[in-house]
Scaffold this motif. Sequence first.
Motif, PDB file in Angstrom:
ATOM      1  N   ALA A  28     -21.282  -3.427  28.534  1.00 18.80           N
ATOM      2  CA  ALA A  28     -21.557  -4.527  29.467  1.00 18.80           C
ATOM      3  C   ALA A  28     -21.835  -5.813  28.701  1.00 18.80           C
ATOM      4  O   ALA A  28     -21.340  -6.884  29.062  1.00 18.80           O
ATOM      5  N   VAL A  29     -22.606  -5.704  27.634  1.00 19.84           N
ATOM      6  CA  VAL A  29     -22.930  -6.899  26.832  1.00 19.84           C
ATOM      7  C   VAL A  29     -21.680  -7.444  26.161  1.00 19.84           C
ATOM      8  O   VAL A  29     -21.437  -8.656  26.157  1.00 19.84           O
ATOM      9  N   SER A  30     -20.853  -6.553  25.603  1.00 23.41           N
ATOM     10  CA  SER A  30     -19.654  -7.034  24.910  1.00 23.41           C
ATOM     11  C   SER A  30     -18.650  -7.631  25.902  1.00 23.41           C
ATOM     12  O   SER A  30     -17.948  -8.576  25.576  1.00 23.41           O
ATOM     13  N   THR A  31     -18.610  -7.126  27.123  1.00 23.55           N
ATOM     14  CA  THR A  31     -17.720  -7.684  28.131  1.00 23.55           C
ATOM     15  C   THR A  31     -18.192  -9.079  28.545  1.00 23.55           C
ATOM     16  O   THR A  31     -17.388  -9.989  28.701  1.00 23.55           O
ATOM     17  N   ARG A  32     -19.495  -9.275  28.659  1.00 22.12           N
ATOM     18  CA  ARG A  32     -20.042 -10.598  29.013  1.00 22.12           C
ATOM     19  C   ARG A  32     -19.763 -11.609  27.908  1.00 22.12           C
ATOM     20  O   ARG A  32     -19.471 -12.758  28.181  1.00 22.12           O
ATOM     21  N   ARG A  33     -19.846 -11.178  26.662  1.00 18.07           N
ATOM     22  CA  ARG A  33     -19.601 -12.102  25.536  1.00 18.07           C
ATOM     23  C   ARG A  33     -18.146 -12.536  25.498  1.00 18.07           C
ATOM     24  O   ARG A  33     -17.844 -13.666  25.172  1.00 18.07           O
ATOM     25  N   ARG A  34     -17.227 -11.635  25.836  1.00 17.48           N
ATOM     26  CA  ARG A  34     -15.795 -11.983  25.830  1.00 17.48           C
ATOM     27  C   ARG A  34     -15.466 -12.960  26.933  1.00 17.48           C
ATOM     28  O   ARG A  34     -14.613 -13.837  26.766  1.00 17.48           O
TER      29      ARG A  34
END
Length: 109
Positions: A101-107
Motif C-alpha cells: 500500500a505504501v509503495s503504491t501511494r509513492r508511485r
Amino acid sequence: MADTADTRTPAQIEADIRRRRATLAETLDELGVRVHPKTIVGDAKAKVASNIDHTLGRAYVGVNRAVTDVRAQFVDEDGAPRLERVVPVALVVVGLVGLLAVSTRRRKG
C-alpha cells in the motif's frame, strides 16, 4: 489308413455352410465397425479423456495432500488454530500488504 470320407448328409453340409456364412458375416460386420473412422476417432477421444481424467485425478490428490499438509501446520488434530504459528504468519501478511500500500501511494504521488 483312416477313412476320411465325410459321412454328413447334404442337408447337414448345407446347414454347416449357412452357420459358417452367418459367423463370417458377423465377423466382417464387427471388423467394419472397428475400422470405421468414427469408431477410431471415438476410441481415440475416449482414450484421451481417460488419460486427462487420470492426470487430473493425480493432480487433485497431490494438491489435496499439499493443502492437508499446510493445514496441519496451522491447525491441531482437534481443529483448533495453532496460534503460535498463525499469529506470525498473519503479522507477515499484514506487513506485506502495508508495504504494498505504501509503495503504491509513492508511485502515484
